[in-house]
Write a protein that holds these residues in place. Structure first.
Motif, PDB file in Angstrom:
ATOM      1  N   PRO A  55       0.800  -1.236   0.000  1.00 32.94           N
ATOM      2  CA  PRO A  55       0.000   0.000   0.000  1.00 32.94           C
ATOM      3  C   PRO A  55       0.827   1.278   0.000  1.00 32.94           C
ATOM      4  CG  PRO A  55      -0.870  -1.567   1.588  1.00 32.94           C
ATOM      5  CD  PRO A  55       0.405  -2.134   1.097  1.00 32.94           C
ATOM      6  N   PHE A  56       2.022   1.244   0.587  1.00 32.96           N
ATOM      7  CA  PHE A  56       2.819   2.461   0.707  1.00 32.96           C
ATOM      8  C   PHE A  56       3.465   2.884  -0.609  1.00 32.96           C
ATOM      9  CE2 PHE A  56       2.806   0.191   4.776  1.00 32.96           C
ATOM     10  CZ  PHE A  56       2.203   1.148   5.570  1.00 32.96           C
ATOM     11  N   GLN A  57       3.302   2.062  -1.642  1.00 35.36           N
ATOM     12  CA  GLN A  57       3.827   2.426  -2.948  1.00 35.36           C
ATOM     13  C   GLN A  57       2.863   3.294  -3.743  1.00 35.36           C
ATOM     14  OE1 GLN A  57       4.875  -1.169  -5.030  1.00 35.36           O
ATOM     15  NE2 GLN A  57       6.154  -1.958  -3.363  1.00 35.36           N
ATOM     16  N   TYR A  58       1.607   3.322  -3.327  1.00 37.83           N
ATOM     17  CA  TYR A  58       0.583   4.018  -4.105  1.00 37.83           C
ATOM     18  C   TYR A  58       0.461   5.472  -3.663  1.00 37.83           C
ATOM     19  CZ  TYR A  58      -0.652  -0.749  -5.378  1.00 37.83           C
ATOM     20  OH  TYR A  58      -0.603  -2.041  -5.839  1.00 37.83           O
ATOM     21  N   SER A  59       0.208   6.322  -4.630  1.00 36.51           N
ATOM     22  CA  SER A  59       0.145   7.761  -4.354  1.00 36.51           C
ATOM     23  C   SER A  59      -1.034   8.105  -3.444  1.00 36.51           C
ATOM     24  CB  SER A  59       0.029   8.539  -5.671  1.00 36.51           C
ATOM     25  OG  SER A  59      -1.120   8.128  -6.401  1.00 36.51           O
ATOM     26  N   GLY A  60      -2.124   7.331  -3.537  1.00 35.91           N
ATOM     27  CA  GLY A  60      -3.274   7.611  -2.684  1.00 35.91           C
ATOM     28  C   GLY A  60      -2.947   7.416  -1.209  1.00 35.91           C
ATOM     29  N   ILE A  61      -2.218   6.339  -0.891  1.00 33.29           N
ATOM     30  CA  ILE A  61      -1.814   6.092   0.500  1.00 33.29           C
ATOM     31  C   ILE A  61      -0.805   7.136   0.951  1.00 33.29           C
ATOM     32  CG2 ILE A  61      -0.693   4.464   2.043  1.00 33.29           C
ATOM     33  CD1 ILE A  61      -3.485   3.631   1.253  1.00 33.29           C
ATOM     34  N   GLN A  62       0.121   7.468   0.072  1.00 30.43           N
ATOM     35  CA  GLN A  62       1.119   8.486   0.413  1.00 30.43           C
ATOM     36  C   GLN A  62       0.460   9.844   0.664  1.00 30.43           C
ATOM     37  OE1 GLN A  62       3.890   8.390  -2.850  1.00 30.43           O
ATOM     38  NE2 GLN A  62       4.605   6.325  -2.378  1.00 30.43           N
ATOM     39  N   GLU A  63      -0.545  10.162  -0.134  1.00 26.33           N
ATOM     40  CA  GLU A  63      -1.264  11.417   0.080  1.00 26.33           C
ATOM     41  C   GLU A  63      -2.052  11.383   1.392  1.00 26.33           C
ATOM     42  OE1 GLU A  63      -4.551  14.255  -2.221  1.00 26.33           O
ATOM     43  OE2 GLU A  63      -3.759  12.454  -3.186  1.00 26.33           O
ATOM     44  N   LEU A  64      -2.593  10.216   1.735  1.00 22.62           N
ATOM     45  CA  LEU A  64      -3.319  10.078   3.001  1.00 22.62           C
ATOM     46  C   LEU A  64      -2.374  10.297   4.190  1.00 22.62           C
ATOM     47  CD1 LEU A  64      -6.097   9.305   4.241  1.00 22.62           C
ATOM     48  CD2 LEU A  64      -5.289   6.939   4.291  1.00 22.62           C
ATOM     49  N   ILE A  65      -1.176   9.736   4.097  1.00 21.35           N
ATOM     50  CA  ILE A  65      -0.190   9.929   5.170  1.00 21.35           C
ATOM     51  C   ILE A  65       0.228  11.393   5.243  1.00 21.35           C
ATOM     52  CG2 ILE A  65       2.144   9.340   5.923  1.00 21.35           C
ATOM     53  CD1 ILE A  65       1.729   6.577   4.740  1.00 21.35           C
ATOM     54  N   PHE A  66       0.412  12.016   4.080  1.00 24.54           N
ATOM     55  CA  PHE A  66       0.809  13.429   4.061  1.00 24.54           C
ATOM     56  C   PHE A  66      -0.282  14.307   4.665  1.00 24.54           C
ATOM     57  CE2 PHE A  66       1.271  17.544   1.809  1.00 24.54           C
ATOM     58  CZ  PHE A  66       2.527  17.887   2.309  1.00 24.54           C
ATOM     59  N   ASP A  67      -1.545  14.000   4.372  1.00 27.31           N
ATOM     60  CA  ASP A  67      -2.646  14.760   4.970  1.00 27.31           C
ATOM     61  C   ASP A  67      -2.679  14.569   6.497  1.00 27.31           C
ATOM     62  OD1 ASP A  67      -3.414  15.697   2.492  1.00 27.31           O
ATOM     63  OD2 ASP A  67      -4.939  14.149   2.180  1.00 27.31           O
ATOM     64  N   GLY A  68      -2.420  13.338   6.954  1.00 29.53           N
ATOM     65  CA  GLY A  68      -2.353  13.107   8.386  1.00 29.53           C
ATOM     66  C   GLY A  68      -1.209  13.863   9.036  1.00 29.53           C
ATOM     67  N   LEU A  69      -0.073  13.946   8.334  1.00 30.44           N
ATOM     68  CA  LEU A  69       1.063  14.718   8.846  1.00 30.44           C
ATOM     69  C   LEU A  69       0.714  16.194   8.946  1.00 30.44           C
ATOM     70  CD1 LEU A  69       4.033  14.969   9.672  1.00 30.44           C
ATOM     71  CD2 LEU A  69       4.618  15.070   7.236  1.00 30.44           C
ATOM     72  N   LYS A  70       0.038  16.720   7.931  1.00 33.85           N
ATOM     73  CA  LYS A  70      -0.365  18.133   7.979  1.00 33.85           C
ATOM     74  C   LYS A  70      -1.331  18.395   9.128  1.00 33.85           C
ATOM     75  CE  LYS A  70      -1.812  18.581   3.741  1.00 33.85           C
ATOM     76  NZ  LYS A  70      -2.381  19.212   2.511  1.00 33.85           N
ATOM     77  N   SER A  71      -2.275  17.488   9.349  1.00 33.07           N
ATOM     78  CA  SER A  71      -3.223  17.663  10.448  1.00 33.07           C
ATOM     79  C   SER A  71      -2.505  17.609  11.798  1.00 33.07           C
ATOM     80  CB  SER A  71      -4.305  16.579  10.383  1.00 33.07           C
ATOM     81  OG  SER A  71      -5.048  16.662   9.183  1.00 33.07           O
ATOM     82  N   THR A  72      -1.540  16.693  11.920  1.00 25.05           N
ATOM     83  CA  THR A  72      -0.774  16.597  13.163  1.00 25.05           C
ATOM     84  C   THR A  72       0.008  17.875  13.432  1.00 25.05           C
ATOM     85  OG1 THR A  72      -0.586  14.187  13.025  1.00 25.05           O
ATOM     86  CG2 THR A  72       1.087  15.339  14.323  1.00 25.05           C
ATOM     87  N   LEU A  73       0.712  18.366  12.413  1.00 22.23           N
ATOM     88  CA  LEU A  73       1.524  19.569  12.588  1.00 22.23           C
ATOM     89  C   LEU A  73       0.659  20.808  12.831  1.00 22.23           C
ATOM     90  CD1 LEU A  73       4.272  19.028   9.859  1.00 22.23           C
ATOM     91  CD2 LEU A  73       4.426  18.628  12.322  1.00 22.23           C
ATOM     92  N   LYS A  74      -0.521  20.837  12.233  1.00 18.25           N
ATOM     93  CA  LYS A  74      -1.417  21.972  12.450  1.00 18.25           C
ATOM     94  C   LYS A  74      -1.894  22.017  13.900  1.00 18.25           C
ATOM     95  CE  LYS A  74      -5.714  24.045  10.723  1.00 18.25           C
ATOM     96  NZ  LYS A  74      -6.859  23.874   9.781  1.00 18.25           N
ATOM     97  N   ALA A  75      -2.358  20.872  14.401  1.00 20.52           N
ATOM     98  CA  ALA A  75      -2.793  20.818  15.799  1.00 20.52           C
ATOM     99  C   ALA A  75      -1.626  21.096  16.743  1.00 20.52           C
ATOM    100  CB  ALA A  75      -3.405  19.451  16.099  1.00 20.52           C
ATOM    101  N   PHE A  76      -0.455  20.587  16.410  1.00 25.72           N
ATOM    102  CA  PHE A  76       0.728  20.812  17.238  1.00 25.72           C
ATOM    103  C   PHE A  76       1.102  22.288  17.291  1.00 25.72           C
ATOM    104  CE2 PHE A  76       5.408  21.369  16.845  1.00 25.72           C
ATOM    105  CZ  PHE A  76       5.740  21.148  18.173  1.00 25.72           C
ATOM    106  N   ALA A  77       1.124  22.939  16.131  1.00 24.80           N
ATOM    107  CA  ALA A  77       1.512  24.355  16.083  1.00 24.80           C
ATOM    108  C   ALA A  77       0.541  25.213  16.892  1.00 24.80           C
ATOM    109  CB  ALA A  77       1.573  24.830  14.634  1.00 24.80           C
ATOM    110  N   LEU A  78      -0.761  24.991  16.718  1.00 22.13           N
ATOM    111  CA  LEU A  78      -1.741  25.770  17.468  1.00 22.13           C
ATOM    112  C   LEU A  78      -1.629  25.511  18.970  1.00 22.13           C
ATOM    113  CD1 LEU A  78      -4.856  25.328  15.129  1.00 22.13           C
ATOM    114  CD2 LEU A  78      -3.525  27.416  15.467  1.00 22.13           C
ATOM    115  N   ALA A  79      -1.469  24.251  19.345  1.00 20.43           N
ATOM    116  CA  ALA A  79      -1.378  23.919  20.767  1.00 20.43           C
ATOM    117  C   ALA A  79      -0.127  24.505  21.402  1.00 20.43           C
ATOM    118  CB  ALA A  79      -1.401  22.398  20.949  1.00 20.43           C
TER     119      ALA A  79
END
Length: 303
Positions: A55-79
């Motif tokens: 699954p980690f070879q597909y762009s859809g999964i990679q984009e899902l992980i990248f979106d999760g990373l952005k959400s994590t960093l957004k919550a982290f920065a605000l907190a």
């Protein structure tokens, strides 16, 4: 320098060196055996099969992980921003000369430091929908699961940062504040101009360490379905077509957390050194009449 070293630390003798070498070799061997045992167990259960890692070879999964990373960093920065502001206000309240302010700040810090963070986040997530008469201007908390996570992280980490800042200020020599009061400065001026900057510098490693804790605590957003990295790992690990690759997903997401924490720790080291250089400064150069440039006294000796 050698005299200081002999006073503060006794060099190990021949027997101590042999003992330390044996302990080091045994420790490395135990770590290697532990790592091999974990790898063997994963291999026995088929966690390294190609199907689970496809699954980690597909762009859809990679984009899902990248979106999760952005959400994590957004919550982290605000907190982080909100917790530092709250921490500074609570530290000032705890050091206030007014009893009402000091007691209120103390009660606030004591309560939210004792409150389990997971319970606090979950309460903030369900309270707007369950409690009647909830203020309308707080509906945004119920609309986006990010805000219960950010507010919970802010309340908890803000109280911890407040105690850290207060400890840094109280650790400073009293003569600095007494000298400032002697020249007619008000307490607010003394705090803002003298004590707070030095206290934050002194406690900077602890403040950054708490930021790392805040980053890792963003994974608690998983319990309220906030799409951060851990929630993303669960989504990837639940895919039946790839043999439920939950362990590979946890390894990938855990590696991302480790890299981010290492970068944040490296930034803390760099910031501490930068502030230390800025505080000490560089000695000026003295130009003799001959025009040759020599360093100030003590520079050549490494002072």
């Amino acid at each position: 320098m050698s005299q200081k070293a002999t006073v503060l630390f006794d060099a190990p003798g021949p027997r101590a060196k042999v003992r330390n070498n044996i302990i080091g070799v045994v420790g490395v061997a135990l770590l290697a055996l532990g790592g091999y045992w974990i790898y063997h167990k994963f291999d026995q259960t088929g966690q390294f099969e190609k199907q689970k890692w496809d699954p980690f070879q597909y762009s859809g999964i990679q984009e899902l992980i990248f979106d999760g990373l952005k959400s994590t960093l957004k919550a982290f920065a605000l907190a982080v921003v909100f917790s530092l502001v709250l921490g500074a206000l609570l530290a000032a309240g705890r050091l206030s000369d007014h009893k009402v302010v000091r007691w209120a700040a103390t009660a606030f810090v004591t309560f939210f430091r004792a409150m389990p963070l997971l319970i606090l986040i979950f309460f903030l997530y369900i309270a707007p929908a369950k409690l009647s008469g909830w203020p309308g201007f707080l509906d945004f908390i119920n609309d986006d699961p990010m805000w219960p996570l950010v507010i919970g992280l802010t309340l908890y980490n803000g109280t911890v940062q407040a105690e850290t800042m207060r400890a840094g200020i109280l650790a400073l020599p009293r003569g600095q504040s007494e000298a400032a009061y002697a020249i007619g400065m008000r307490k607010s001026q003394v705090m803002a101009s003298i004590l707070v900057p030095q206290g934050i510098r002194a406690m900077l490693p602890t403040i950054i360490s708490q930021m790392v804790v805040t980053l890792k605590d963003t994974s608690l957003g998983f319990i309220i379905t906030y799409p951060e990295l851990l929630y993303t790992a669960k989504q990837i690990g639940a895919v039946q077509d790839y043999g439920l690759p939950l362990i590979p997903a946890a390894i990938v997401i855990g590696s991302i957390y480790i890299v981010i924490c290492m970068l944040l720790s490296a930034f803390a080291v760099w910031l501490e050194r930068f502030l230390s250089r800025g505080r000490k400064g560089r000695p000026p150069k003295i130009k003799p009449p001959t025009g040759e440039s020599i360093a100030a006294p003590g520079v050549a000796a490494g002072v």
